[in-house]
Design a protein around this motif. Structure first.
Motif, PDB file in Angstrom:
ATOM      1  N   ASP A  40       0.887  -1.163   0.000  1.00 16.50           N
ATOM      2  CA  ASP A  40       0.000   0.000   0.000  1.00 16.50           C
ATOM      3  C   ASP A  40       0.924   1.212   0.000  1.00 16.50           C
ATOM      4  OD1 ASP A  40      -1.677   2.129   0.554  1.00 16.50           O
ATOM      5  OD2 ASP A  40      -2.942   1.006   1.944  1.00 16.50           O
TER       6      ASP A  40
ATOM      7  N   LEU B 271     -14.246  -2.458   6.799  1.00 19.88           N
ATOM      8  CA  LEU B 271     -13.213  -1.489   6.420  1.00 19.88           C
ATOM      9  C   LEU B 271     -13.682  -0.585   5.277  1.00 19.88           C
ATOM     10  CD1 LEU B 271     -10.218  -3.954   6.715  1.00 19.88           C
ATOM     11  CD2 LEU B 271     -10.436  -1.816   8.007  1.00 19.88           C
TER      12      LEU B 271
ATOM     13  N   ARG C  29     -11.998   2.641   3.525  1.00 22.97           N
ATOM     14  CA  ARG C  29     -10.844   1.978   2.913  1.00 22.97           C
ATOM     15  C   ARG C  29     -11.230   1.475   1.518  1.00 22.97           C
ATOM     16  NH1 ARG C  29      -6.656   3.640   5.471  1.00 22.97           N
ATOM     17  NH2 ARG C  29      -5.579   2.073   4.195  1.00 22.97           N
TER      18      ARG C  29
ATOM     19  N   HIS D 121      -5.133  -3.265   5.144  1.00 21.05           N
ATOM     20  CA  HIS D 121      -6.079  -2.213   5.485  1.00 21.05           C
ATOM     21  C   HIS D 121      -6.448  -2.246   6.969  1.00 21.05           C
ATOM     22  CE1 HIS D 121      -6.794  -0.514   1.525  1.00 21.05           C
ATOM     23  NE2 HIS D 121      -6.811  -1.748   1.026  1.00 21.05           N
TER      24      HIS D 121
ATOM     25  N   GLN E 124      -5.856   0.830   9.525  1.00 17.90           N
ATOM     26  CA  GLN E 124      -6.986   1.399  10.258  1.00 17.90           C
ATOM     27  C   GLN E 124      -6.815   1.294  11.766  1.00 17.90           C
ATOM     28  OE1 GLN E 124      -9.681   2.872   8.716  1.00 17.90           O
ATOM     29  NE2 GLN E 124     -10.376   3.513  10.756  1.00 17.90           N
TER      30      GLN E 124
END
Length: 587
Positions: free
Chosen positions: A23, A46, A51, A64, A68
């Motif tokens: 990412d 998410l 996301r 993710h 988060q």
């Protein structure tokens, strides 16, 4: 920092699911071995938080979730996994392993070097990783047929234990902690019908989650209660016949195929009976290569053959391993319950019974004979209950270990398997004897033998083996279930599972006793493997290994070959150690 990955693509096999997965906006990079079974639910949560996903891979959920929630995301993950995540912004490496230890994670820490991987072979490819024998692990291996995590048989290679995470800062600071352990303390007060409903609900959820895949899913079917239960739950969600695989040894006394056929007919499974497709002399070196440590569980032979055949049709298989350790399926739990009754017999009767059972008998044609089981029971009867439980799990007793080990193998000779069990018993939060035994067997035998065997032998063929009964949701439910619903007053194990499956499986499957996935090791050593065993355990080879007493090993082998004793289990351990030493310590 370098990350590498050899992918077995099960969910989203497109390039979007390739690893290492990054990412770039967050500076995160991930490599993961395993599956996140609750990834669809986490993905929805998410996405609701903003996301945005670029793949259908379950591994992207980890990225993710970390972005988060940070490392607090770990308890949210349900699955079997070992992963490494590099956080570029924080200059921190994060390693984690699933709760029950279904997927391995090996580590080497040297001077300015941290190497990690899901296989020891990957670490040994690094030029700075030495190949030295860990004698403490050798003592455990000889006693139990397996090595106890976090150790390995390599002195400088360790495992991240199940249910643990490790954080490594750029300056070399390392912090390791347990994020989960099995707890028995919370026990809901439910009626038996409510417990059955709770089990039925959880089994349905877990079995459905374990079939999540973009590739074909099959089944390893022994014909016992556990794998048959998995088959029934799979059949409830599948319209097509389930591809199932059953290992059938050619020797009498080990054949359970009639039970597998009964289940297959009842549930409409497509059953394939598998036998060895190659000589044992060819197969065993391959097993030693893929096992990486000499886990001397003879059923590895059968699992390897099953995985090899199943891979021709499917990429994922489910199996029934783990239910015995959750729900008291082994005879040792019955033995523990019988100890107080045995102690009430007159001393003279116990002495005569123990003397009769201890007399050497003819080599067994089938599985462990009752006479030997009785001898082990009687020998341990005078021990404290938890020490007796450890004794029943020992493959090679202390006296024989002291005889076989060379005088110079001091660390291995000092090892007490009983002390290793005592240390594990001390970690259990419950006072009930049965729950304590189950806890120890899950943390030692299940994690270090059963799951190791299944993972190494299936991954040798690029086959993903999933173990629904080892899902932490079922493990926690079993921990909270009253002991009487695990081992009944009538001394029947897996009581609650039998109750749930009543009317769903044929009666002979529900009532048959535990048999185990045994192999004719004694016969193999005398016949198929006679020449190989004699060569690998020849005095010159033993001398080169520098840990065995040559005369003692030779005497044990010759007595077995002449049929005077049945030393199949210790000899199988010695044979696998010799194969391991040949492949990994002399390379």
């Amino acid at each position: 920092m370098a990350l590498g990955h050899a992918r077995l693509a099960i969910q989203d096999p497109t390039a979007a699911g390739a690893q290492p997965m990054g990412d770039a906006g967050q500076g995160l990079w991930l490599v993961c071995n395993g599956e996140i079974y609750n990834s669809p639910a986490l993905r929805r949560e998410l996405e609701a938080l903003g996301r945005r996903f670029v793949s259908r891979s379950d591994n992207e959920v980890i990225l993710h979730a970390y972005a988060q929630w940070g490392r607090a995301c770990l308890p949210r993950l349900t699955g079997m996994f070992a992963f490494a995540l590099w956080d570029e912004t924080r200059q921190r490496l994060w390693l984690a392993r699933d709760r029950m230890g279904m997927k391995p994670l090996f580590l080497y820490q040297g001077d300015g070097v941290l190497a990690f991987g899901s296989e020891i072979k990957a670490l040994l490819a690094h030029p700075e990783v030495p190949r030295a024998l860990d004698q403490t692990s050798l003592g455990h291996f000889l006693g139990l047929n397996y090595v106890i995590a976090p150790r390995t048989l390599f002195a400088d290679i360790r495992q991240l234990p199940p249910g643990h995470e490790m954080s490594v800062a750029a300056d070399g600071r390392v912090a390791t902690r347990a994020y989960w352990d099995l707890a028995f303390a919370s026990r809901p007060r439910l009626r038996p019908a409510q417990w059955r409903a709770r089990w039925q609900e959880t089994l349905a959820e877990v079995m459905a989650d374990h079939q999540l895949a973009d590739k074909p899913v099959g089944l390893l079917l022994s014909g016992g209660l556990d794998s048959s239960a998995v088959a029934w739950w799979m059949a409830q969600t599948r319209a097509d016949p389930i591809q199932s695989y059953h290992f059938r040894p050619m020797q009498s006394g080990f054949d359970e195929s009639r039970h597998a056929r009964l289940v297959a007919r009842d549930l409409g499974l497509a059953l394939r009976e598998v036998q060895l497709a190659q000589p044992l002399t060819t197969l065993l070196p391959r097993l030693a290569h893929h096992a990486e440590e000499p886990t001397a569980d003879g059923s590895m032979v059968g699992v390897y053959a099953l995985a090899q055949r199943a891979k021709r049709d499917v990429d994922v298989v489910l199996c029934g391993d783990g239910a015995d350790e959750l729900l008291a399926g082994y005879p040792t739990y019955v033995a523990a319950r019988l100890l107080p009754l045995y102690a009430r017999l007159p001393h003279s009767a116990r002495r005569r019974l123990a003397k009769w059972a201890a007399q050497p008998g003819p080599p067994a044609a089938g599985k462990l004979p009752w006479r030997e089981k009785l001898a082990r029971f009687a020998y341990a009867a005078a021990m404290p209950p938890e020490r007796a439980h450890a004794h029943w799990r020992i493959i090679c007793n202390r006296e024989l270990r002291q005889t076989l080990l060379a005088a110079d193998a001091r660390e291995a000779r000092r090892v007490s398997v009983g002390d290793a069990y005592a240390a594990c018993f001390a970690q259990c939060d419950d006072a009930h004897p049965l729950n304590r035994q189950l806890y120890v067997d899950q943390r030692l035998y299940l994690a270090n033998d059963m799951l190791v065997k299944l993972d190494r032998m299936s991954m040798a063929h690029g086959l993903e083996a999933r173990v629904p009964f080892v899902d932490h949701r079922l493990a926690e439910l079993a921990a909270h279930t009253p002991p009487a619903l695990k081992l009944s007053p009538a001394l029947q194990g897996k009581t609650i599972l039998r109750q749930v499956m009543r009317g769903r499986l044929p009666k002979p499957i529900l009532t048959r006793p535990k048999e185990g996935f045994g192999m004719p090791l004694g016969t193999w050593l005398r016949e198929d493997l006679r020449e190989m065993t004699g060569d690998l355990l020849a005095p010159s080879r033993l001398r080169a290994m520098a840990v065995w007493d040559e005369q003692a090993v030779t005497a044990l082998l010759n007595a077995h070959l002449r049929g005077e004793i049945d030393a199949a289990y210790p000899l199988w351990s010695l044979l696998f150690f010799a194969l391991w030493h040949q492949q990994w310590m002399t390379a």
